[in-house]
Design a protein around this motif. Structure first.
Motif, PDB file in Angstrom:
ATOM      1  N   VAL A   1       4.795  -0.197   6.135  1.00  0.00           N
ATOM      2  CA  VAL A   1       4.646   1.217   5.971  1.00  0.00           C
ATOM      3  C   VAL A   1       6.224   1.813   6.106  1.00  0.00           C
ATOM      4  CG1 VAL A   1       3.521   3.191   6.227  1.00  0.00           C
ATOM      5  CG2 VAL A   1       2.079   1.387   6.191  1.00  0.00           C
ATOM      6  N   MET A   2       6.697   1.590   7.114  1.00  0.00           N
ATOM      7  CA  MET A   2       7.953   2.262   7.503  1.00  0.00           C
ATOM      8  C   MET A   2       9.086   1.519   6.994  1.00  0.00           C
ATOM      9  SD  MET A   2       7.460   2.474  11.734  1.00  0.00           S
ATOM     10  CE  MET A   2       8.584   3.717  12.047  1.00  0.00           C
TER      11      MET A   2
ATOM     12  N   SER B   1       0.716  -1.431   0.136  1.00  0.00           N
ATOM     13  CA  SER B   1       0.107  -0.113  -0.088  1.00  0.00           C
ATOM     14  C   SER B   1       0.785   1.156  -0.010  1.00  0.00           C
ATOM     15  CB  SER B   1      -0.957  -0.111   0.987  1.00  0.00           C
ATOM     16  OG  SER B   1      -1.970  -1.062   1.158  1.00  0.00           O
ATOM     17  N   GLU B   2       1.899   1.283   1.018  1.00  0.00           N
ATOM     18  CA  GLU B   2       2.889   2.512   1.105  1.00  0.00           C
ATOM     19  C   GLU B   2       3.832   2.622  -0.438  1.00  0.00           C
ATOM     20  OE1 GLU B   2       4.295   5.933   2.927  1.00  0.00           O
ATOM     21  OE2 GLU B   2       2.667   4.802   3.213  1.00  0.00           O
ATOM     22  N   SER B   3       4.010   1.545  -1.123  1.00  0.00           N
ATOM     23  CA  SER B   3       4.915   1.456  -2.140  1.00  0.00           C
ATOM     24  C   SER B   3       4.136   1.794  -3.317  1.00  0.00           C
ATOM     25  CB  SER B   3       5.651   0.353  -2.574  1.00  0.00           C
ATOM     26  OG  SER B   3       4.707  -0.762  -2.881  1.00  0.00           O
ATOM     27  N   ASP B   4       2.854   1.820  -3.393  1.00  0.00           N
ATOM     28  CA  ASP B   4       1.859   2.238  -4.441  1.00  0.00           C
ATOM     29  C   ASP B   4       1.816   3.765  -4.082  1.00  0.00           C
ATOM     30  OD1 ASP B   4      -0.246   1.526  -6.562  1.00  0.00           O
ATOM     31  OD2 ASP B   4      -1.368   2.468  -4.856  1.00  0.00           O
ATOM     32  N   ARG B   5       1.678   4.067  -3.172  1.00  0.00           N
ATOM     33  CA  ARG B   5       1.460   5.471  -2.877  1.00  0.00           C
ATOM     34  C   ARG B   5       2.712   6.362  -3.244  1.00  0.00           C
ATOM     35  NH1 ARG B   5       2.110   9.669   1.228  1.00  0.00           N
ATOM     36  NH2 ARG B   5       3.269   8.315   2.680  1.00  0.00           N
ATOM     37  N   HIS B   6       3.955   5.796  -3.060  1.00  0.00           N
ATOM     38  CA  HIS B   6       5.057   6.497  -3.617  1.00  0.00           C
ATOM     39  C   HIS B   6       5.326   6.305  -5.178  1.00  0.00           C
ATOM     40  CE1 HIS B   6       6.503   7.931   0.282  1.00  0.00           C
ATOM     41  NE2 HIS B   6       6.008   6.668   0.752  1.00  0.00           N
ATOM     42  N   ASN B   7       5.160   5.090  -5.657  1.00  0.00           N
ATOM     43  CA  ASN B   7       5.296   4.826  -7.028  1.00  0.00           C
ATOM     44  C   ASN B   7       4.510   5.770  -7.985  1.00  0.00           C
ATOM     45  OD1 ASN B   7       7.194   3.081  -6.434  1.00  0.00           O
ATOM     46  ND2 ASN B   7       6.139   1.218  -6.828  1.00  0.00           N
ATOM     47  N   ILE B   8       3.265   5.988  -7.374  1.00  0.00           N
ATOM     48  CA  ILE B   8       2.628   6.927  -8.274  1.00  0.00           C
ATOM     49  C   ILE B   8       2.877   8.271  -8.394  1.00  0.00           C
ATOM     50  CG2 ILE B   8       0.209   8.270  -8.010  1.00  0.00           C
ATOM     51  CD1 ILE B   8      -1.088   5.535  -6.973  1.00  0.00           C
ATOM     52  N   ARG B   9       3.842   8.624  -7.506  1.00  0.00           N
ATOM     53  CA  ARG B   9       4.522  10.043  -7.682  1.00  0.00           C
ATOM     54  C   ARG B   9       5.932   9.987  -8.093  1.00  0.00           C
ATOM     55  NH1 ARG B   9       4.108  10.483  -1.298  1.00  0.00           N
ATOM     56  NH2 ARG B   9       5.450  12.604  -1.621  1.00  0.00           N
ATOM     57  N   GLY B  10       6.207   8.630  -8.913  1.00  0.00           N
ATOM     58  CA  GLY B  10       7.244   8.573  -9.671  1.00  0.00           C
ATOM     59  C   GLY B  10       8.444   7.774  -9.001  1.00  0.00           C
ATOM     60  N   GLU B  11       8.550   7.412  -7.619  1.00  0.00           N
ATOM     61  CA  GLU B  11       9.279   6.305  -6.948  1.00  0.00           C
ATOM     62  C   GLU B  11       9.264   5.022  -7.792  1.00  0.00           C
ATOM     63  OE1 GLU B  11      12.020   5.993  -4.648  1.00  0.00           O
ATOM     64  OE2 GLU B  11      10.646   7.723  -3.692  1.00  0.00           O
ATOM     65  N   ARG B  12      10.464   4.154  -7.515  1.00  0.00           N
ATOM     66  CA  ARG B  12      10.285   2.896  -8.085  1.00  0.00           C
ATOM     67  C   ARG B  12      10.598   1.857  -6.969  1.00  0.00           C
ATOM     68  NH1 ARG B  12       7.402   4.081 -11.417  1.00  0.00           N
ATOM     69  NH2 ARG B  12       7.358   3.664 -13.778  1.00  0.00           N
ATOM     70  N   ILE B  13       9.714   1.324  -6.086  1.00  0.00           N
ATOM     71  CA  ILE B  13      10.097   0.279  -5.109  1.00  0.00           C
ATOM     72  C   ILE B  13       9.117  -0.909  -5.165  1.00  0.00           C
ATOM     73  CG2 ILE B  13       9.805   0.057  -2.642  1.00  0.00           C
ATOM     74  CD1 ILE B  13      10.081   2.969  -2.246  1.00  0.00           C
TER      75      ILE B  13
END
Length: 224
Positions: free
Chosen positions: A202-203, A111-123
């Motif tokens: 999440v952390m 759930s948390e990686s999805d939130r960051h990947n939407i913003r251009g991250e790759r995790i």
């Protein structure tokens, strides 16, 4: 200072070459001639006398010249310049432990990686449910050999012994280790101890995301 893991390569190559002795030496010789460094190499496939070699390189001064020399090798059939694993999958969160706890950690991490990947991250998030000290310790040590592995979450009710020694080893290789609040000595060896498995996931992602304002060094050794 934190050891940086999973930095993007300067150049990636996928080379289809004749499957014969000395081919790998030819390829690595070209890389060495250009003063580049191989950060990842894998023989991906072998079929019909053709071997496919994937390489990620750093310190590449002239990518075009290096690729021309690779193309000119007598063993080279053709080559491509694909996106790197970093570009596609990014940094990796690894979750190891008991099935129920692993599932909850994965819920938070995905759930948390999805939130960051939407913003251009790759995790990306990988997992394996395991039981037994020997199996878990072996898996923990193997994380140190995984490309782009940046953080490990240990999810279980009881871990110690050789697993604790394995945790210390992978931390020495620059991998952040988060442990659930469990019985055994593993929590004492981890960077961070988190009671709630969803929050642990999440952390874990927040600890490696560029788009998160979370500094693991400021909470290292704490329990939440």
């Amino acid at each position: 200072m934190e050891i940086q893991r999973g930095d993007p390569p300067d150049l990636t190559l996928w080379v289809n070459a004749r499957d014969e002795p000395g081919v790998l030496a030819q390829l690595t010789g070209v890389v060495a001639t250009h003063g580049a460094n191989i950060t990842l190499i894998d023989i991906v496939d072998r079929a019909a006398h053709v071997a496919s070699v994937y390489m990620e390189l750093e310190h590449v001064a002239d990518a075009d010249a290096l690729m021309r020399d690779v193309a000119a090798l007598p063993s080279t059939i053709d080559f491509q310049r694909p996106p790197s694993f970093y570009d596609v999958y990014g940094k990796r969160v690894i979750v190891i432990g008991g099935g129920a706890q692993v599932g909850q950690v994965m819920l938070g991490a995905v759930s948390e990686s999805d939130r960051h990947n939407i913003r251009g991250e790759r995790i990306s998030v990988d997992t394996i449910p395991l039981v037994g000290e020997e199996n878990v310790a072996g898996a923990v040590r193997a994380v140190g050999r995984l490309p782009r592995a940046a953080v490990l979450v240990l999810a279980g009710a009881l871990m110690g012994g050789d697993i604790t020694e394995a945790v210390r080893e992978v931390r020495g290789r620059g991998i952040i280790v988060i442990s659930l609040n469990m019985a055994g000595s593993v929590p004492e060896a981890a960077d961070l101890v988190v009671s709630d498995p969803v929050q642990a996931g999440v952390m874990a992602v927040m600890a490696i995301a560029r788009t998160a304002k979370f500094d693991i060094s400021r909470v290292r050794g704490h329990r939440f």
